[in-house]
Motif scaffolding. Structure first.
Motif, short mmCIF file in Angstrom:
data_model
loop_
_atom_site.label_atom_id
_atom_site.label_comp_id
_atom_site.label_asym_id
_atom_site.label_seq_id
_atom_site.Cartn_x
_atom_site.Cartn_y
_atom_site.Cartn_z
N SER A 40 1.07 4.00 9.64
CA SER A 40 1.12 2.37 10.27
C SER A 40 0.22 1.30 9.48
N ARG A 41 0.71 0.21 9.75
CA ARG A 41 0.22 -0.92 8.81
C ARG A 41 -0.09 -1.98 9.94
N MET A 93 0.98 -1.26 -0.08
CA MET A 93 0.09 0.09 -0.07
C MET A 93 0.95 1.38 -0.01
N TYR A 94 0.25 2.22 -0.53
CA TYR A 94 0.98 3.52 -1.04
C TYR A 94 0.18 4.64 -0.46
N TRP A 95 0.79 5.93 -0.06
CA TRP A 95 0.35 7.25 0.22
C TRP A 95 1.24 8.31 -0.69
N TYR A 96 0.39 8.86 -1.58
CA TYR A 96 0.87 9.98 -2.67
C TYR A 96 0.18 11.10 -2.27
N ARG A 97 1.01 12.42 -2.62
CA ARG A 97 0.22 13.46 -2.73
C ARG A 97 0.62 13.98 -4.12
N PRO A 108 -3.56 3.89 7.40
CA PRO A 108 -3.79 5.34 7.69
C PRO A 108 -2.74 6.42 7.67
N LEU A 109 -2.91 7.46 7.10
CA LEU A 109 -1.77 8.61 7.17
C LEU A 109 -2.09 9.58 8.13
N THR A 110 -1.16 10.06 8.81
CA THR A 110 -1.21 10.74 9.90
C THR A 110 -0.49 12.12 9.81
N THR A 149 4.14 -4.80 3.30
CA THR A 149 3.14 -6.03 3.94
C THR A 149 2.85 -5.38 5.09
N ALA A 150 1.86 -6.17 5.95
CA ALA A 150 1.46 -5.56 6.99
C ALA A 150 2.49 -5.59 8.09
N GLY A 151 2.76 -4.76 8.86
CA GLY A 151 3.74 -4.66 9.84
C GLY A 151 4.84 -3.99 9.49
N THR A 152 5.19 -3.59 8.25
CA THR A 152 6.32 -2.87 7.77
C THR A 152 5.84 -1.67 7.01
N THR A 153 6.51 -0.38 7.12
CA THR A 153 6.53 0.71 6.41
C THR A 153 7.76 1.20 5.83
N GLY A 154 7.77 1.92 4.89
CA GLY A 154 8.99 2.58 4.61
C GLY A 154 8.80 4.02 4.01
N LYS A 155 9.69 4.98 3.90
CA LYS A 155 9.53 6.30 3.56
C LYS A 155 9.74 6.47 2.04
N GLY A 156 8.94 7.29 1.46
CA GLY A 156 8.97 7.60 0.10
C GLY A 156 9.77 9.14 0.02
N GLU A 157 9.24 9.76 -1.30
CA GLU A 157 10.34 11.02 -1.81
C GLU A 157 10.03 12.16 -0.60
#
Lengths: 114, 110
Positions: free
Chosen positions: A67-68, A32-36, A75-77, A51-59
């Motif tokens: 969180s996942r 899953m991803y979040w873009y602006r 969700p994006l906070t 995957t669930a439980g892992t996240t990474g930083k984008g640009e």
């Protein structure tokens, strides 16, 4: 639910307030991803999750957290919103974090920070 | 930062005309995707190309991946008002999220 849903559709927020944008998918996608999206700047990746439980930083991750806790929700906070975070936010998902996998996008959240 | 440059940024044409949109990079990608976005909606995938020199056709749209897998083009034949929208290219590499170009805004008037 079919595909990806985002909430709210739009929001006007005072600077300094905390805000969580919600994203839910029912396709059992791992990634899953979040873009602006900003005029003239295109789609820029904020954070992603392989995957669930892992996240990474984008640009452009500064000022945002994710969180996942499970497969479906991402969700994006915004901890303390600033006017430069005024944008249209898109959540997306794909089967895997793979180059050839189609990304499915939600309808977007239009956020205005005053 | 790996960049994908799209050109032109804006294109306004009459119905029936042909057009080509370009997507260029100095980086090699394992795949190149094209998305179309309509106002108020999220992008929707049109095509994925994965082999250098590959050509794919989708009705009046023709997509080509460069031989070196650094560039791609989208050609529309006999454009129609329904083709109006934002066209985005996105490059993919193994294990990383897609990199999107800034997009080409196409307006087709009748």
């Amino acid at each position: 639910i079919a595909g990806i849903t985002q909430a709210p559709t739009s929001q006007i927020l005072a600077a300094g307030r905390r805000m969580t944008l919600r994203c839910t998918q029912d396709m059992r996608h791992n990634a899953m991803y979040w873009y602006r999206q900003d005029l003239g700047l295109g789609l820029r990746l904020i954070h992603y999750s392989n995957t669930a439980g892992t996240t990474g930083k984008g640009e452009v991750p500064d000022g945002y957290s994710v969180s996942r806790a499970n497969t479906d929700d991402f969700p994006l906070t915004l901890a303390s919103a600033v006017p430069s975070q005024t944008s249209v936010y898109f959540c997306a998902s794909s089967v895997r974090l793979a180059a050839r996998d189609e990304q499915f996008f939600g309808p977007g959240t239009r956020l205005t920070v005053l | 930062t790996q960049l994908l440059e799209q050109s032109p940024q804006f294109l306004s044409i009459q119905e029936g005309e042909n057009l080509t949109v370009y997507c260029n990079s100095s980086s090699v990608f394992s795949s190149l995707q094209w998305y179309r976005q309509e106002p108020g909606e999220g992008p929707v995938l049109l095509v994925t190309v994965v082999t250098g020199g590959e050509v794919k056709k989708l009705k009046r749209l023709t997509f080509q991946f460069g031989d070196a897998r650094k560039d791609s083009s989208l050609h529309i034949t006999a454009a129609q008002p329904g083709d109006t929208g934002l066209y985005l290219c996105a490059g993919g590499k193994a294990g990383t999220a897609l990199i999107f170009g800034k997009g080409t805004t196409l307006s087709v008037s009748s």
